[in-house]
Design an enzyme around this catalytic site. Structure first.
Site, PDB file in Angstrom:
ATOM      1  N   ASP A  67       0.809  -1.219   0.000  1.00 40.83           N
ATOM      2  CA  ASP A  67       0.000   0.000   0.000  1.00 40.83           C
ATOM      3  C   ASP A  67       0.843   1.270   0.000  1.00 40.83           C
ATOM      4  O   ASP A  67       2.050   1.239   0.236  1.00 40.83           O
ATOM      5  CB  ASP A  67      -0.974   0.002   1.196  1.00 40.83           C
ATOM      6  N   ASP A 134      -8.187  -3.160  13.985  1.00 45.83           N
ATOM      7  CA  ASP A 134      -9.554  -3.503  13.570  1.00 45.83           C
ATOM      8  C   ASP A 134      -9.575  -4.727  12.643  1.00 45.83           C
ATOM      9  O   ASP A 134     -10.585  -5.017  12.017  1.00 45.83           O
ATOM     10  CB  ASP A 134     -10.219  -2.299  12.881  1.00 45.83           C
ATOM     11  N   HIS A 136      -7.614  -5.146   9.937  1.00 43.88           N
ATOM     12  CA  HIS A 136      -7.288  -4.907   8.526  1.00 43.88           C
ATOM     13  C   HIS A 136      -5.958  -5.567   8.153  1.00 43.88           C
ATOM     14  O   HIS A 136      -5.060  -5.721   8.983  1.00 43.88           O
ATOM     15  CB  HIS A 136      -7.308  -3.416   8.162  1.00 43.88           C
ATOM     16  N   GLU A 141     -10.007  -2.188   5.198  1.00 43.90           N
ATOM     17  CA  GLU A 141     -10.688  -1.949   6.462  1.00 43.90           C
ATOM     18  C   GLU A 141     -11.918  -2.851   6.576  1.00 43.90           C
ATOM     19  O   GLU A 141     -12.362  -3.439   5.584  1.00 43.90           O
ATOM     20  CB  GLU A 141     -11.130  -0.470   6.530  1.00 43.90           C
TER      21      GLU A 141
HETATM   22  C1  F6R Z   1       1.135  -1.465   6.162  1.00 41.40           C
HETATM   23  C2  F6R Z   1      -0.141  -2.192   6.221  1.00 41.40           C
HETATM   24  C3  F6R Z   1      -0.983  -2.188   7.443  1.00 41.40           C
HETATM   25  C4  F6R Z   1      -0.199  -2.392   8.726  1.00 41.40           C
HETATM   26  C5  F6R Z   1      -1.150  -2.379   9.925  1.00 41.40           C
HETATM   27  C6  F6R Z   1      -0.399  -2.567  11.232  1.00 41.40           C
HETATM   28  O1  F6R Z   1       1.773  -1.659   4.924  1.00 41.40           O
HETATM   29  O2  F6R Z   1      -0.502  -2.781   5.254  1.00 41.40           O
HETATM   30  O3  F6R Z   1      -1.950  -3.206   7.331  1.00 41.40           O
HETATM   31  O4  F6R Z   1       0.466  -3.626   8.652  1.00 41.40           O
HETATM   32  O5  F6R Z   1      -1.833  -1.165   9.959  1.00 41.40           O
HETATM   33  O6  F6R Z   1       0.452  -1.471  11.425  1.00 41.40           O
HETATM   34  P1  F6R Z   1       1.529  -1.478  12.587  1.00 41.40           P
HETATM   35  O7  F6R Z   1       2.525  -2.537  12.248  1.00 41.40           O
HETATM   36  O8  F6R Z   1       2.141  -0.112  12.542  1.00 41.40           O
HETATM   37  O9  F6R Z   1       0.814  -1.781  13.857  1.00 41.40           O
END
Ligand code: F6R
Length: 262
Positions: A67, A134, A136, A141
């Protein structure tokens, strides 16, 4: 799903880096799917260390990130382009790396092109994933279609808040380009990492809850090869954690990833 529960971030990062390294040792031209955020930081640091020690070579490897924020240029320090350069690519040369283009003038066309590039590279051999509070994965989401493809998404308010720590007072982007859940499910292996008590509920929903768009990561239950690597705190709400521990401890040698064997 294989669930591996380890003591802490360091142990999770070492096993994740060893898993990727073992794949690349056996297939130097492997295609990796990569994530950003705080969770895989330790894995990238470990990969850099392995590379410096001459035990990891990504020079024939292609990567695709999950992403990118819409509206951020690759040179913006909060972009995922910048994150990946700083965490990995400035230290470990890869054959070719891809991160979605947050400045694309025609976002649907750029998303379709990203999907085509993954297919042209032969598909993703191992997709590294973090997990949102959540549930994701990527930035899919809750209520994202479980068959979704790379596209623009609006972040949930909780995710915007969780990301605020990276923006130091600047406005946090609301829109992202993300691989879809359908895109992620086509990877040949999914390696999910989660750390800390704050992720424990999402981990339990992903592994032991119903398959539902309310927890996008639960779609991974449909995938034939998923490895979930957790620290103790992230595993704390799993009802079958003793079973997962015993499965991992009694794994046959030939199935093991040895962190020091590279
Ligand atoms: C980032 C991504 C997100 C993160 C998720 C957890 O490329 O795809 O799904 O992996 O938001 O983020 P952290 O590791 O910062 O808790």
């Amino acid at each position: 799903m294989e669930v591996v529960i380890l003591a802490d971030d360091a142990a999770v990062s070492r096993l994740a880096a060893a898993t990727v390294s073992q794949l690349v040792c056996s297939r130097p031209d492997a295609v990796l799917g990569l994530a950003t955020g705080s969770t895989p930081r330790g894995m990238y640091a470990e990969m850099v260390r392995l590379h410096r020690e001459g035990r990891l070579d990504l020079s024939q490897t292609t990567t695709f990130n999950l992403d990118e924020y819409v509206g951020l240029s690759p040179s913006d320090p909060t972009s995922y382009h910048a994150y990946m350069r700083e965490a990995l690519f400035d230290h470990v040369p890869v054959r070719r790396w891809h991160v979605p283009d947050g400045l694309a003038a025609d976002i649907p066309a750029a998303c379709a092109a990203y999907e085509r590039e993954i297919v042209a590279a032969g598909g993703i051999d191992c997709q590294v994933l973090g997990l949102g509070h959540d549930g994701h994965i990527g930035f899919n989401e809750p209520t994202s279609s479980l068959g979704s493809r790379t596209r623009i998404k609006t972040l949930a308010p909780e995710t915007v808040e969780a990301n605020r720590r990276f923006f130091e007072g600047r406005e946090v982007p609301r829109h992202v380009i993300t691989m879809g859940i359908g895109t992620i499910l086509e990877s040949r292996h999914c390696l999910v990492l989660a750390l800390g008590e704050a992720k424990a509920s999402a981990v339990a929903a992903m592994v032991e809850g119903p398959i539902t768009a309310m927890c996008p990561a639960s779609a991974l239950q449909m995938h034939a090869r998923v490895t979930v690597v957790l620290d103790e705190a992230a595993a704390s709400r799993l009802s079958m954690r003793d079973y997962y521990r015993s499965v991992y401890q009694s794994k046959p040698e030939w199935q093991r990833v040895e962190v020091d064997a590279l």
